[in-house]
Design an enzyme around this catalytic site. Structure first.
Site, PDB file in Angstrom:
ATOM      1  N   GLU A 175      14.644 -17.739  13.824  1.00  0.00           N
ATOM      2  CA  GLU A 175      13.879 -18.986  13.767  1.00  0.00           C
ATOM      3  C   GLU A 175      14.811 -20.129  14.157  1.00  0.00           C
ATOM      4  O   GLU A 175      16.011 -20.074  13.893  1.00  0.00           O
ATOM      5  CB  GLU A 175      13.387 -19.248  12.349  1.00  0.00           C
TER       6      GLU A 175
ATOM      7  N   LYS B  26      16.177 -13.121   6.445  1.00  0.00           N
ATOM      8  CA  LYS B  26      17.213 -13.582   7.352  1.00  0.00           C
ATOM      9  C   LYS B  26      18.537 -13.487   6.616  1.00  0.00           C
ATOM     10  O   LYS B  26      18.568 -13.438   5.390  1.00  0.00           O
ATOM     11  CB  LYS B  26      16.907 -14.990   7.844  1.00  0.00           C
TER      12      LYS B  26
ATOM     13  N   SER C  91      15.169 -22.751  12.704  1.00  0.00           N
ATOM     14  CA  SER C  91      15.686 -23.394  11.508  1.00  0.00           C
ATOM     15  C   SER C  91      16.890 -22.657  10.928  1.00  0.00           C
ATOM     16  O   SER C  91      17.071 -22.620   9.724  1.00  0.00           O
ATOM     17  CB  SER C  91      14.571 -23.478  10.465  1.00  0.00           C
TER      18      SER C  91
ATOM     19  N   THR D 246       5.763 -19.666  11.876  1.00  0.00           N
ATOM     20  CA  THR D 246       6.963 -20.046  11.130  1.00  0.00           C
ATOM     21  C   THR D 246       6.986 -19.341   9.775  1.00  0.00           C
ATOM     22  O   THR D 246       5.972 -19.278   9.097  1.00  0.00           O
ATOM     23  CB  THR D 246       6.950 -21.568  10.933  1.00  0.00           C
TER      24      THR D 246
ATOM     25  N   ASP E 104      21.191 -20.087  -0.631  1.00  0.00           N
ATOM     26  CA  ASP E 104      20.965 -18.688  -1.021  1.00  0.00           C
ATOM     27  C   ASP E 104      21.457 -17.692   0.016  1.00  0.00           C
ATOM     28  O   ASP E 104      21.194 -16.487  -0.101  1.00  0.00           O
ATOM     29  CB  ASP E 104      19.485 -18.458  -1.330  1.00  0.00           C
TER      30      ASP E 104
ATOM     31  N   ARG F 275       8.637 -23.629  -5.294  1.00  0.00           N
ATOM     32  CA  ARG F 275       9.763 -24.556  -5.382  1.00  0.00           C
ATOM     33  C   ARG F 275       9.263 -25.836  -6.000  1.00  0.00           C
ATOM     34  O   ARG F 275       8.278 -26.401  -5.550  1.00  0.00           O
ATOM     35  CB  ARG F 275      10.290 -24.902  -3.976  1.00  0.00           C
TER      36      ARG F 275
ATOM     37  N   SER G  41      16.468 -22.216  -1.838  1.00  0.00           N
ATOM     38  CA  SER G  41      17.094 -22.102  -0.521  1.00  0.00           C
ATOM     39  C   SER G  41      18.100 -23.213  -0.247  1.00  0.00           C
ATOM     40  O   SER G  41      19.053 -23.377  -0.977  1.00  0.00           O
ATOM     41  CB  SER G  41      16.003 -22.052   0.554  1.00  0.00           C
ATOM     42  N   HIS G  42      17.846 -24.026   0.780  1.00  0.00           N
ATOM     43  CA  HIS G  42      18.789 -25.050   1.214  1.00  0.00           C
ATOM     44  C   HIS G  42      18.534 -26.388   0.524  1.00  0.00           C
ATOM     45  O   HIS G  42      19.215 -27.359   0.833  1.00  0.00           O
ATOM     46  CB  HIS G  42      18.648 -25.210   2.718  1.00  0.00           C
TER      47      HIS G  42
ATOM     48  N   ASP H   1      20.797 -17.164   3.297  1.00  0.00           N
ATOM     49  CA  ASP H   1      20.033 -16.532   4.375  1.00  0.00           C
ATOM     50  C   ASP H   1      20.101 -17.292   5.699  1.00  0.00           C
ATOM     51  O   ASP H   1      19.800 -16.736   6.751  1.00  0.00           O
ATOM     52  CB  ASP H   1      18.574 -16.248   3.952  1.00  0.00           C
ATOM     53  N   ARG H   2      20.497 -18.565   5.656  1.00  0.00           N
ATOM     54  CA  ARG H   2      20.609 -19.318   6.916  1.00  0.00           C
ATOM     55  C   ARG H   2      22.037 -19.282   7.436  1.00  0.00           C
ATOM     56  O   ARG H   2      22.968 -19.034   6.675  1.00  0.00           O
ATOM     57  CB  ARG H   2      20.202 -20.773   6.714  1.00  0.00           C
TER      58      ARG H   2
ATOM     59  N   ARG I  68       7.197 -32.120  11.773  1.00  0.00           N
ATOM     60  CA  ARG I  68       8.254 -31.580  12.616  1.00  0.00           C
ATOM     61  C   ARG I  68       7.766 -31.592  14.068  1.00  0.00           C
ATOM     62  O   ARG I  68       6.674 -31.111  14.360  1.00  0.00           O
ATOM     63  CB  ARG I  68       8.584 -30.146  12.226  1.00  0.00           C
TER      64      ARG I  68
ATOM     65  N   THR J  65       2.392 -20.079   0.806  1.00  0.00           N
ATOM     66  CA  THR J  65       3.851 -20.162   0.764  1.00  0.00           C
ATOM     67  C   THR J  65       4.375 -18.991  -0.063  1.00  0.00           C
ATOM     68  O   THR J  65       3.702 -18.520  -0.978  1.00  0.00           O
ATOM     69  CB  THR J  65       4.339 -21.484   0.149  1.00  0.00           C
TER      70      THR J  65
ATOM     71  N   ASP K  81      23.639 -21.311   3.859  1.00  0.00           N
ATOM     72  CA  ASP K  81      22.931 -22.233   2.971  1.00  0.00           C
ATOM     73  C   ASP K  81      22.994 -21.796   1.506  1.00  0.00           C
ATOM     74  O   ASP K  81      23.705 -20.848   1.149  1.00  0.00           O
ATOM     75  CB  ASP K  81      21.477 -22.410   3.424  1.00  0.00           C
TER      76      ASP K  81
END
Ligand code: G1P
Ligand code: ZN
Length: 544
Positions: free
Chosen positions: A364, A377, A366, A345, A280, A23, A114-115, A282-283, A497, A19, A278
């Site tokens: 992606e 992203k 997501s 991913t 940070d 987090r 992130s989110h 990026d989404r 998922r 990863t 989101d």
């Protein structure tokens, strides 16, 4: 007077290998020596930071300000030459990526989960991005991980807090701390890619938009760019002030967590265009009046029309999508005669393709979309590319999508998440599926005939590395597909998922409800993986 310290410490339970950052619950990060340990492992894992220049910023969540002070004190004690910090320690992830690249630094540290929700009882995170501006690749994160298991000291200096609210340079011992406007460079980059005149004209013509910053970091970026530079009416950006707990919300831009935006866009007097980003930044989420555009469809439409924006006027060298993302963009790439890459991913797998010029647009399922302008992203970038296209087309989002589906066919798509599943049961489900793979092709499952079945492995065409076990994919006749994988970012138990897709090309069937259109695939996926029996769950927790 600055006092340097070598603090004795003990190994920590660091990030999982593979990863791209760490987090954890905020309270864990705030525990004795925890943040310090991880930061020292990053510094050591990248070969030390003596004489180096780093970028530092985060999404403003709880502990962001405190963590920044600690990281600066450690950077000084580790001999860094300079740290470029966003004012008040804020930087969106794409803006950090841009600063790392444009200042030719030795990388940067981004403080974000992130989110994931923020606050004393929620999540915090830190990740290191390399000098190309992208998430660190596996050899680097593996080194950092191994160091978390053996660390026994870290370096820090003792000093009063630095003033990160004032722009300009100051010193911490030998190290220069340069506080910069978090928005300025990023906004200039956007202005170089998009036709701001055309978008301003669109707003001036009465076009109405709602951008939901979800109380997260894109608030200041969106307010500056949309309202100040592009002349969108005040109030276009909502929830625009970053809050340490994101207002108690879940800053993930999808129909579930951005329910307010969905309600607005499906109401009688809906604006022309809705978007969200989101924690940070990026989404992204894109909604037309009365139509939610799935990230996979958004990627496909952007690929088809990117040339309408000045930054992409020469066309795209290629496109890339993560494996579970729908094949909608593949159909556009085929029509354009450009390559389409399928990666595991995670954004880090796009880095090599972007650096080598193989692909210029990536995405992606997501809610991540981006291009070669940075190595992350980029939520607001995707929104601006949409706006540039709408400024040229001057047609509603729903009309553009209808035309797109009529041209390329429609890849109905949905993701079903089963959260907090017992880890052993989730592992059993995956290994049972894996065991079935050799005998599946040619069989019929819940009325669908299986045409392919494998576990995805990726051979990076640029550096030749191989990444295995990236999800189990089952293809059905006629371009339908089910993909199964376990999340790598969940923080409690396992998240299963299930990605569902079905291609429809008959005009009469292009405008069904997605869950209804996917019902046969959902049934086949459930039967194949024995989801109910093994997990004990009767329905997914989140459907997007
Ligand atoms: C999720 C998304 C993936 C994205 C990642 C980081 O990872 O599915 O596309 O790159 O978050 O934002 P997952 O939890 O599925 O491993
Ligand atoms: Zn994010």
């Amino acid at each position: 007077m600055i006092k340097m310290h070598d603090v004795h410490t003990q190994p920590i339970d660091g990030q999982k290998p593979g990863t791209s950052g760490l987090r954890k619950k905020t309270k864990i990060f705030m525990g004795p020596h925890y943040l310090e340990n991880y930061i020292q492992c990053i510094f050591d894992g990248i070969g030390g930071i003596e004489g180096k220049t780093l970028v530092l910023g985060g999404d403003g969540r709880y502990f962001n300000d405190r963590a920044a002070q600690v990281i600066l004190r450690m950077a000084a004690a580790n001999g860094a030459a300079r740290v470029i910090v966003g004012q008040n320690a804020l930087l969106s992830t794409p803006a950090a990526s841009h600063l790392i690249r444009s200042h030719e630094t030795d990388g940067g540290l981004i403080m974000s989960a992130s989110h994931n929700p923020g606050g004393p009882n929620e999540d915090f995170g830190v990740k290191y991005n390399t000098p190309n501006g992208g998430p660190a690749p596996e050899p680097v994160t593996d080194r950092i991980f191994h160091l978390t298991r053996t660390i026994n000291r870290y370096h820090i200096c003792e000093t009063a807090d630095l003033d990160l609210g004032t722009l300009g340079e100051s010193r911490l011992g030998e190290m220069v701390v340069q506080v910069v406007d978090p928005v300025a460079d990023y906004a200039a980059l956007m202005e170089s890619l998009f036709d701001f005149k055309a978008i301003s004209d669109l707003f001036a013509s009465g076009f109405r938009m709602r951008f939901d910053a979800m109380h997260a970091v894109t608030g200041p970026y969106a307010t500056e760019i949309l309202e100040r530079r592009l002349g969108a009416p005040p109030g276009t950006v909502v929830n625009g002030t970053p809050l340490p707990d994101f207002g108690g919300g879940h800053p993930d831009p999808n129909p579930i967590w951005a329910a307010d935006l969905m309600a607005t866009m499906f109401a009688q007097d809906a604006p022309d265009f809705g978007a969200a980003s989101d924690g940070d930044g990026d989404r992204n989420m894109i909604v037309g009046r009365g139509l939610y555009v799935t990230p996979s469809d958004s990627l496909a439409l952007l690929a088809a029309k990117a040339h309408l924006a000045p930054g992409y006027a020469d066309g795209l060298s290629g496109v890339a999508r993560s494996m579970p993302t729908s094949a909608a963009v593949d159909r556009v790439a085929e029509a354009l005669g450009i390559p389409c890459y399928e990666t595991p991913t995670g954004w880090k797998f796009f880095g090599n393709l972007l650096d080598a010029g193989c692909a210029a647009l990536c995405g992606e399922e997501s809610a991540g979309t981006g291009s070669d302008h940075v190595r992350e992203k980029d939520g607001l970038w995707a929104v601006l590319l949409w706006l540039n296209i709408l400024a040229v087309e001057r047609r509603p989002v729903a009309e553009l999508m209808a035309e797109h589906w009529a041209t390329y066919g429609r890849n109905y798509y949905s993701r079903h998440d089963y959260e907090g599943v017992d880890s052993d049961r989730a592992a059993t489900l995956m290994s049972d599926l894996r065991g079935q793979l050799p005998d599946l092709v040619g069989t019929t499952v819940a009325g669908l005939s299986v045409t392919s079945a494998d576990e995805f492995a990726y051979d990076d065409p640029v550096d030749g590395s191989r990444t295995e076990a990236q999800g189990i994919r089952i293809g059905f006749a006629g371009g339908a597909r089910a993909v199964f994988r376990l999340s790598g970012t969940g923080t409690a138990g396992a998240t299963l998922r299930v990605y569902l897709e079905r291609l429809v090309t008959e005009p009469g069937q292009l405008h069904q409800d997605a869950q209804a259109a996917l019902a046969p695939i959902i049934a086949a996926a459930g039967a194949l993986a024995q989801i109910k029996r093994i997990t004990g769950r009767t329905a997914p927790d989140v459907i997007t």
